[in-house]
Design a protein around this motif. Structure first.
Motif, PDB file in Angstrom:
ATOM      1  N   VAL A   4      70.178  15.935  41.479  1.00 50.79           N
ATOM      2  CA  VAL A   4      70.309  14.777  40.590  1.00 50.79           C
ATOM      3  C   VAL A   4      69.724  15.109  39.222  1.00 50.79           C
ATOM      4  O   VAL A   4      70.340  14.828  38.186  1.00 50.79           O
ATOM      5  CB  VAL A   4      69.635  13.521  41.194  1.00 50.79           C
ATOM      6  CG1 VAL A   4      69.620  12.377  40.194  1.00 50.79           C
ATOM      7  CG2 VAL A   4      70.341  13.089  42.476  1.00 50.79           C
ATOM      8  N   GLU A   5      68.553  15.729  39.197  1.00 51.95           N
ATOM      9  CA  GLU A   5      67.927  16.104  37.930  1.00 51.95           C
ATOM     10  C   GLU A   5      68.791  17.103  37.162  1.00 51.95           C
ATOM     11  O   GLU A   5      68.881  17.020  35.935  1.00 51.95           O
ATOM     12  CB  GLU A   5      66.541  16.694  38.179  1.00 51.95           C
ATOM     13  CG  GLU A   5      65.536  15.691  38.687  1.00 51.95           C
ATOM     14  CD  GLU A   5      64.247  16.330  39.171  1.00 51.95           C
ATOM     15  OE1 GLU A   5      63.209  15.643  39.109  1.00 51.95           O
ATOM     16  OE2 GLU A   5      64.264  17.495  39.611  1.00 51.95           O
ATOM     17  N   ARG A   6      69.416  18.030  37.878  1.00 47.55           N
ATOM     18  CA  ARG A   6      70.289  19.012  37.218  1.00 47.55           C
ATOM     19  C   ARG A   6      71.477  18.319  36.558  1.00 47.55           C
ATOM     20  O   ARG A   6      71.863  18.666  35.436  1.00 47.55           O
ATOM     21  CB  ARG A   6      70.769  20.044  38.226  1.00 47.55           C
ATOM     22  CG  ARG A   6      69.695  21.016  38.650  1.00 47.55           C
ATOM     23  CD  ARG A   6      70.152  21.951  39.729  1.00 47.55           C
ATOM     24  NE  ARG A   6      71.246  22.811  39.304  1.00 47.55           N
ATOM     25  CZ  ARG A   6      71.917  23.619  40.111  1.00 47.55           C
ATOM     26  NH1 ARG A   6      71.609  23.676  41.397  1.00 47.55           N
ATOM     27  NH2 ARG A   6      72.898  24.372  39.647  1.00 47.55           N
ATOM     28  N   LEU A   7      72.074  17.361  37.247  1.00 45.48           N
ATOM     29  CA  LEU A   7      73.218  16.641  36.675  1.00 45.48           C
ATOM     30  C   LEU A   7      72.799  15.814  35.467  1.00 45.48           C
ATOM     31  O   LEU A   7      73.504  15.780  34.459  1.00 45.48           O
ATOM     32  CB  LEU A   7      73.878  15.755  37.738  1.00 45.48           C
ATOM     33  CG  LEU A   7      74.635  16.503  38.836  1.00 45.48           C
ATOM     34  CD1 LEU A   7      75.083  15.526  39.915  1.00 45.48           C
ATOM     35  CD2 LEU A   7      75.820  17.254  38.271  1.00 45.48           C
ATOM     36  N   ILE A   8      71.661  15.156  35.560  1.00 42.13           N
ATOM     37  CA  ILE A   8      71.160  14.363  34.431  1.00 42.13           C
ATOM     38  C   ILE A   8      70.905  15.278  33.229  1.00 42.13           C
ATOM     39  O   ILE A   8      71.285  14.952  32.101  1.00 42.13           O
ATOM     40  CB  ILE A   8      69.898  13.576  34.825  1.00 42.13           C
ATOM     41  CG1 ILE A   8      70.262  12.495  35.852  1.00 42.13           C
ATOM     42  CG2 ILE A   8      69.239  12.948  33.589  1.00 42.13           C
ATOM     43  CD1 ILE A   8      69.068  11.831  36.513  1.00 42.13           C
ATOM     44  N   ALA A   9      70.303  16.431  33.470  1.00 37.92           N
ATOM     45  CA  ALA A   9      70.037  17.386  32.391  1.00 37.92           C
ATOM     46  C   ALA A   9      71.333  17.883  31.760  1.00 37.92           C
ATOM     47  O   ALA A   9      71.357  18.232  30.579  1.00 37.92           O
ATOM     48  CB  ALA A   9      69.226  18.559  32.917  1.00 37.92           C
ATOM     49  N   ALA A  10      72.406  17.875  32.544  1.00 43.84           N
ATOM     50  CA  ALA A  10      73.704  18.327  32.034  1.00 43.84           C
ATOM     51  C   ALA A  10      74.488  17.192  31.379  1.00 43.84           C
ATOM     52  O   ALA A  10      75.620  17.395  30.956  1.00 43.84           O
ATOM     53  CB  ALA A  10      74.528  18.941  33.164  1.00 43.84           C
ATOM     54  N   GLY A  11      73.885  16.010  31.288  1.00 42.25           N
ATOM     55  CA  GLY A  11      74.511  14.921  30.556  1.00 42.25           C
ATOM     56  C   GLY A  11      75.196  13.858  31.392  1.00 42.25           C
ATOM     57  O   GLY A  11      75.852  12.968  30.845  1.00 42.25           O
ATOM     58  N   ILE A  12      75.052  13.907  32.705  1.00 42.63           N
ATOM     59  CA  ILE A  12      75.648  12.890  33.572  1.00 42.63           C
ATOM     60  C   ILE A  12      74.686  11.696  33.643  1.00 42.63           C
ATOM     61  O   ILE A  12      73.474  11.881  33.744  1.00 42.63           O
ATOM     62  CB  ILE A  12      75.902  13.460  34.989  1.00 42.63           C
ATOM     63  CG1 ILE A  12      76.789  14.695  34.933  1.00 42.63           C
ATOM     64  CG2 ILE A  12      76.488  12.401  35.919  1.00 42.63           C
ATOM     65  CD1 ILE A  12      78.185  14.468  34.426  1.00 42.63           C
ATOM     66  N   GLU A  41      77.185  22.175  34.730  1.00 36.84           N
ATOM     67  CA  GLU A  41      76.245  22.904  33.887  1.00 36.84           C
ATOM     68  C   GLU A  41      76.967  23.887  32.960  1.00 36.84           C
ATOM     69  O   GLU A  41      76.573  24.040  31.795  1.00 36.84           O
ATOM     70  CB  GLU A  41      75.214  23.623  34.755  1.00 36.84           C
ATOM     71  CG  GLU A  41      74.247  22.660  35.413  1.00 36.84           C
ATOM     72  CD  GLU A  41      73.339  23.297  36.445  1.00 36.84           C
ATOM     73  OE1 GLU A  41      72.245  22.732  36.661  1.00 36.84           O
ATOM     74  OE2 GLU A  41      73.705  24.330  37.031  1.00 36.84           O
ATOM     75  N   ALA A  42      78.016  24.520  33.445  1.00 41.16           N
ATOM     76  CA  ALA A  42      78.776  25.450  32.606  1.00 41.16           C
ATOM     77  C   ALA A  42      79.463  24.705  31.468  1.00 41.16           C
ATOM     78  O   ALA A  42      79.512  25.193  30.336  1.00 41.16           O
ATOM     79  CB  ALA A  42      79.807  26.200  33.445  1.00 41.16           C
ATOM     80  N   ARG A  43      79.994  23.526  31.758  1.00 36.79           N
ATOM     81  CA  ARG A  43      80.642  22.723  30.718  1.00 36.79           C
ATOM     82  C   ARG A  43      79.618  22.287  29.665  1.00 36.79           C
ATOM     83  O   ARG A  43      79.892  22.354  28.472  1.00 36.79           O
ATOM     84  CB  ARG A  43      81.332  21.503  31.318  1.00 36.79           C
ATOM     85  CG  ARG A  43      82.034  20.667  30.277  1.00 36.79           C
ATOM     86  CD  ARG A  43      82.960  19.659  30.921  1.00 36.79           C
ATOM     87  NE  ARG A  43      83.529  18.755  29.949  1.00 36.79           N
ATOM     88  CZ  ARG A  43      84.544  19.043  29.156  1.00 36.79           C
ATOM     89  NH1 ARG A  43      85.123  20.218  29.225  1.00 36.79           N
ATOM     90  NH2 ARG A  43      84.995  18.154  28.295  1.00 36.79           N
ATOM     91  N   LYS A  44      78.436  21.882  30.102  1.00 35.59           N
ATOM     92  CA  LYS A  44      77.372  21.490  29.173  1.00 35.59           C
ATOM     93  C   LYS A  44      76.994  22.670  28.285  1.00 35.59           C
ATOM     94  O   LYS A  44      76.846  22.527  27.068  1.00 35.59           O
ATOM     95  CB  LYS A  44      76.158  21.003  29.966  1.00 35.59           C
ATOM     96  CG  LYS A  44      74.880  20.845  29.171  1.00 35.59           C
ATOM     97  CD  LYS A  44      74.829  19.550  28.436  1.00 35.59           C
ATOM     98  CE  LYS A  44      73.426  19.242  27.954  1.00 35.59           C
ATOM     99  NZ  LYS A  44      73.281  19.243  26.540  1.00 35.59           N
ATOM    100  N   LEU A  47      79.746  23.274  25.750  1.00 38.12           N
ATOM    101  CA  LEU A  47      79.685  22.262  24.690  1.00 38.12           C
ATOM    102  C   LEU A  47      78.555  22.559  23.719  1.00 38.12           C
ATOM    103  O   LEU A  47      78.718  22.471  22.502  1.00 38.12           O
ATOM    104  CB  LEU A  47      79.517  20.865  25.293  1.00 38.12           C
ATOM    105  CG  LEU A  47      80.752  20.248  25.916  1.00 38.12           C
ATOM    106  CD1 LEU A  47      80.363  19.017  26.729  1.00 38.12           C
ATOM    107  CD2 LEU A  47      81.763  19.878  24.865  1.00 38.12           C
ATOM    108  N   ASP A  48      77.398  22.899  24.272  1.00 39.03           N
ATOM    109  CA  ASP A  48      76.227  23.188  23.440  1.00 39.03           C
ATOM    110  C   ASP A  48      76.441  24.402  22.542  1.00 39.03           C
ATOM    111  O   ASP A  48      75.893  24.476  21.452  1.00 39.03           O
ATOM    112  CB  ASP A  48      74.985  23.409  24.301  1.00 39.03           C
ATOM    113  CG  ASP A  48      74.471  22.129  24.937  1.00 39.03           C
ATOM    114  OD1 ASP A  48      74.930  21.028  24.550  1.00 39.03           O
ATOM    115  OD2 ASP A  48      73.613  22.232  25.848  1.00 39.03           O
ATOM    116  N   ASN A  49      77.236  25.345  23.019  1.00 38.28           N
ATOM    117  CA  ASN A  49      77.467  26.575  22.253  1.00 38.28           C
ATOM    118  C   ASN A  49      78.734  26.512  21.402  1.00 38.28           C
ATOM    119  O   ASN A  49      79.137  27.511  20.817  1.00 38.28           O
ATOM    120  CB  ASN A  49      77.532  27.774  23.189  1.00 38.28           C
ATOM    121  CG  ASN A  49      76.190  28.073  23.823  1.00 38.28           C
ATOM    122  OD1 ASN A  49      75.154  27.865  23.210  1.00 38.28           O
ATOM    123  ND2 ASN A  49      76.200  28.539  25.051  1.00 38.28           N
TER     124      ASN A  49
END
Length: 53
Positions: A4-12, A41-44, A47-49
């Motif tokens: 859940v924390e990983r998804l939130i960090a990725a913008g979900i 996470e790869a999509r985030k 986007l960031d890059n």
């Protein structure tokens, strides 16, 4: 870091992250959950890059 924390960090959104993780866990689909986490996470990162606009 929890799924859940990983998804939130990725913008979900937190509510969507929790529901998604619960769905995968209810299915017993650990592989699917890991694949979903990796894709989000790869999509985030892309986007960031600036690789996705």
């Amino acid at each position: 870091m929890t799924p859940v924390e990983r998804l939130i960090a990725a913008g979900i959104r937190p509510d969507c992250a929790a529901e998604s993780v619960m769905w995968y866990q209810a299915q017993g689909d650990d592989y699917g959950l890991q694949k979903y986490l990796d894709e989000v996470e790869a999509r985030k990162e892309a986007l960031d890059n600036g690789r996705i606009s």
